[in-house]
Design a protein around this motif. Structure first.
Motif, short mmCIF file in Angstrom:
data_model
loop_
_atom_site.label_atom_id
_atom_site.label_comp_id
_atom_site.label_asym_id
_atom_site.label_seq_id
_atom_site.Cartn_x
_atom_site.Cartn_y
_atom_site.Cartn_z
N HIS A 47 34.58 47.23 39.25
CA HIS A 47 34.05 48.57 38.99
C HIS A 47 33.73 49.34 40.26
CE1 HIS A 47 33.76 47.65 34.71
NE2 HIS A 47 33.22 46.49 35.04
N ALA A 48 33.97 48.77 41.42
CA ALA A 48 33.78 49.50 42.68
C ALA A 48 34.79 50.63 42.77
CB ALA A 48 33.91 48.55 43.87
N SER A 49 34.38 51.74 43.36
CA SER A 49 35.24 52.93 43.41
C SER A 49 36.53 52.67 44.19
CB SER A 49 34.47 54.09 44.05
OG SER A 49 34.06 53.76 45.38
N LEU A 50 36.47 51.81 45.22
CA LEU A 50 37.66 51.52 46.01
C LEU A 50 38.75 50.86 45.16
CD1 LEU A 50 35.95 50.16 49.24
CD2 LEU A 50 37.20 52.31 49.03
N ILE A 51 38.36 50.03 44.21
CA ILE A 51 39.33 49.32 43.38
C ILE A 51 39.79 50.18 42.21
CG2 ILE A 51 39.68 47.25 41.97
CD1 ILE A 51 37.59 45.87 43.70
N ILE A 52 38.87 50.94 41.63
CA ILE A 52 39.23 51.78 40.49
C ILE A 52 40.23 52.85 40.90
CG2 ILE A 52 38.32 53.49 38.86
CD1 ILE A 52 35.79 51.87 38.69
N GLN A 53 40.09 53.40 42.11
CA GLN A 53 40.96 54.48 42.56
C GLN A 53 42.35 54.01 42.94
OE1 GLN A 53 38.78 56.28 45.75
NE2 GLN A 53 37.19 57.11 44.41
N ARG A 81 16.08 51.20 46.57
CA ARG A 81 15.87 49.78 46.87
C ARG A 81 17.10 49.16 47.54
NH1 ARG A 81 11.83 47.38 48.07
NH2 ARG A 81 12.61 45.40 47.21
N MET A 82 18.28 49.51 47.07
CA MET A 82 19.49 48.95 47.65
C MET A 82 19.71 49.48 49.06
SD MET A 82 20.92 46.70 45.78
CE MET A 82 22.51 46.62 46.58
N TYR A 83 19.30 50.71 49.32
CA TYR A 83 19.46 51.25 50.69
C TYR A 83 18.53 50.52 51.66
CZ TYR A 83 19.60 54.46 54.62
OH TYR A 83 19.75 55.00 55.88
N SER A 84 17.36 50.13 51.20
CA SER A 84 16.44 49.41 52.09
C SER A 84 16.74 47.92 52.15
CB SER A 84 14.99 49.61 51.61
OG SER A 84 14.83 49.10 50.29
N LEU A 85 17.29 47.35 51.07
CA LEU A 85 17.53 45.91 51.01
C LEU A 85 18.92 45.54 51.52
CD1 LEU A 85 16.51 43.10 50.06
CD2 LEU A 85 17.57 43.60 47.84
N ALA A 86 19.95 46.25 51.04
CA ALA A 86 21.34 45.92 51.39
C ALA A 86 22.15 47.18 51.60
CB ALA A 86 21.96 45.05 50.30
N PRO A 87 21.90 47.90 52.70
CA PRO A 87 22.62 49.17 52.90
C PRO A 87 24.11 49.00 53.17
CG PRO A 87 21.31 48.61 54.83
CD PRO A 87 20.94 47.63 53.77
N ASN A 88 24.48 47.94 53.88
CA ASN A 88 25.90 47.73 54.20
C ASN A 88 26.70 47.34 52.95
OD1 ASN A 88 25.92 47.95 57.27
ND2 ASN A 88 24.32 46.43 56.94
N LEU A 89 26.12 46.49 52.12
CA LEU A 89 26.78 46.12 50.87
C LEU A 89 26.92 47.33 49.94
CD1 LEU A 89 27.90 43.90 48.99
CD2 LEU A 89 25.55 43.51 48.21
N SER A 90 25.87 48.16 49.89
CA SER A 90 25.90 49.35 49.04
C SER A 90 26.95 50.35 49.51
CB SER A 90 24.52 50.01 49.01
OG SER A 90 23.54 49.13 48.53
N ALA A 91 27.16 50.41 50.83
CA ALA A 91 28.14 51.35 51.37
C ALA A 91 29.55 51.00 50.93
CB ALA A 91 28.06 51.38 52.90
N ILE A 92 29.83 49.73 50.68
CA ILE A 92 31.18 49.29 50.32
C ILE A 92 31.42 49.35 48.81
CG2 ILE A 92 32.77 47.32 50.31
CD1 ILE A 92 31.68 46.55 53.00
N VAL A 93 30.52 48.74 48.03
CA VAL A 93 30.75 48.63 46.58
C VAL A 93 29.88 49.57 45.77
CG1 VAL A 93 31.49 46.24 46.80
CG2 VAL A 93 29.09 46.74 46.37
N GLY A 94 28.92 50.24 46.39
CA GLY A 94 28.03 51.12 45.66
C GLY A 94 26.73 50.42 45.28
N GLU A 95 25.72 51.23 44.95
CA GLU A 95 24.40 50.66 44.65
C GLU A 95 24.41 49.84 43.36
OE1 GLU A 95 24.86 53.93 45.10
OE2 GLU A 95 24.05 54.27 47.13
N LYS A 96 25.07 50.36 42.33
CA LYS A 96 25.06 49.67 41.03
C LYS A 96 25.77 48.34 41.09
CE LYS A 96 24.79 53.80 38.12
NZ LYS A 96 25.46 54.57 37.03
N ILE A 97 26.96 48.31 41.68
CA ILE A 97 27.73 47.07 41.75
C ILE A 97 27.04 46.08 42.68
CG2 ILE A 97 29.99 46.06 42.18
CD1 ILE A 97 29.84 48.09 39.89
#
Length: 248
Positions: free
Chosen positions: A172-178, A107-123
């Motif tokens: 909780h986004a991977s970019l910030i956690i790392q 659903r996130m890939y079809s609704l908000a693919p660009n947002l999901s690419a940055i913060v992930g589907e869950k966030i």
């Protein structure tokens, strides 16, 4: 769902530990423990059951040997039925979680693919749910996106005149956690800015470009994070050098 799995698993380990306490020391994964309990039922059946589906041959041998020398008590049929029912619920929760993760990802890939690419589907899904819709999220500036989910801490800090929080759900986004602790605030500010732009593209753009814009922005954030890390390392090296010079 995750909290339910953990709490049920703790109860299952405690309950089944009266019968076969050694099993818990061999299996750390909660889902695997529940599947094992559903398979073996009682410790007396362990030597006659093939455990190769779940464990390596060496570990299977150790579990079978432990079942023969176990100090656990005998289990009554009523207790065994409740234990098997509890393990079945844990497995059902796990399967539902897997299906839910797949649904959110699609659903996130079809609704908000660009947002999901940055913060992930869950966030991304949490941010949208917190705002009410993707349109509402796209209306917020980057500074608001950065602290979404930390409103109580923000108002408490403003009331007490303390430091305001640097991140909310986006933490909780991977970019910030790392990133390192000293750079989490800067990385969260950069990530929230790109996430806000990506949300506007997904909500208001005629073409979402299959998430390619979000992937490009993510690479830019990763490149900036590497630059900040290198600057931080050089600063530490310079400080150590001057400390040695002044100490001599």
């Amino acid at each position: 769902i995750e909290k339910s799995i953990n709490s049920y698993s703790m109860r299952l380990r405690e309950w089944y530990g009266w019968h076969f306490p050694e099993l818990s020391s061999f299996i750390s994964d909660n889902i695997l423990f529940a599947k094992t309990v559903s398979l073996i039922e009682t410790k007396n059946r362990v030597p006659f059951i093939d455990l190769s589906e779940f464990f390596s041959p060496n570990l299977s041998t150790q579990i079978k040997e432990a079942s023969q020398t176990s100090f656990g008590l005998d289990i009554f049929p009523d207790d065994l039925a409740c234990i098997l029912s509890l393990s079945g619920q844990i497995i059902a929760f796990f399967e539902f979680r897997v299906l839910l993760e797949k649904y959110i990802k699609n659903r996130m890939y079809s609704l908000a693919p660009n947002l999901s690419a940055i913060v992930g589907e869950k966030i991304g899904a949490r941010l949208i749910a917190h705002c009410g819709s993707l349109i509402n999220l796209s209306k917020y500036p980057a500074s608001t996106v950065q602290i979404l989910g930390a409103e109580k801490a923000l108002f408490k800090a403003l009331k007490n005149k303390n430091f305001t929080p640097k991140y909310g759900l986006i933490y909780h986004a991977s970019l910030i956690i790392q990133s390192s602790n000293s750079l989490k605030g800067k990385i969260s500010r950069i990530t929230s800015a790109k996430a806000s732009l990506s949300a506007r593209i997904d909500a208001l753009g005629e073409n979402k470009y299959g998430g390619s814009i979000g992937l490009k922005n993510k690479k830019k954030i990763e490149q900036r994070a590497r630059q900040l890390e290198s600057f931080l390392n050089k600063k530490k090296e310079n400080q150590n050098f001057f400390n040695k010079v002044y100490s001599n």
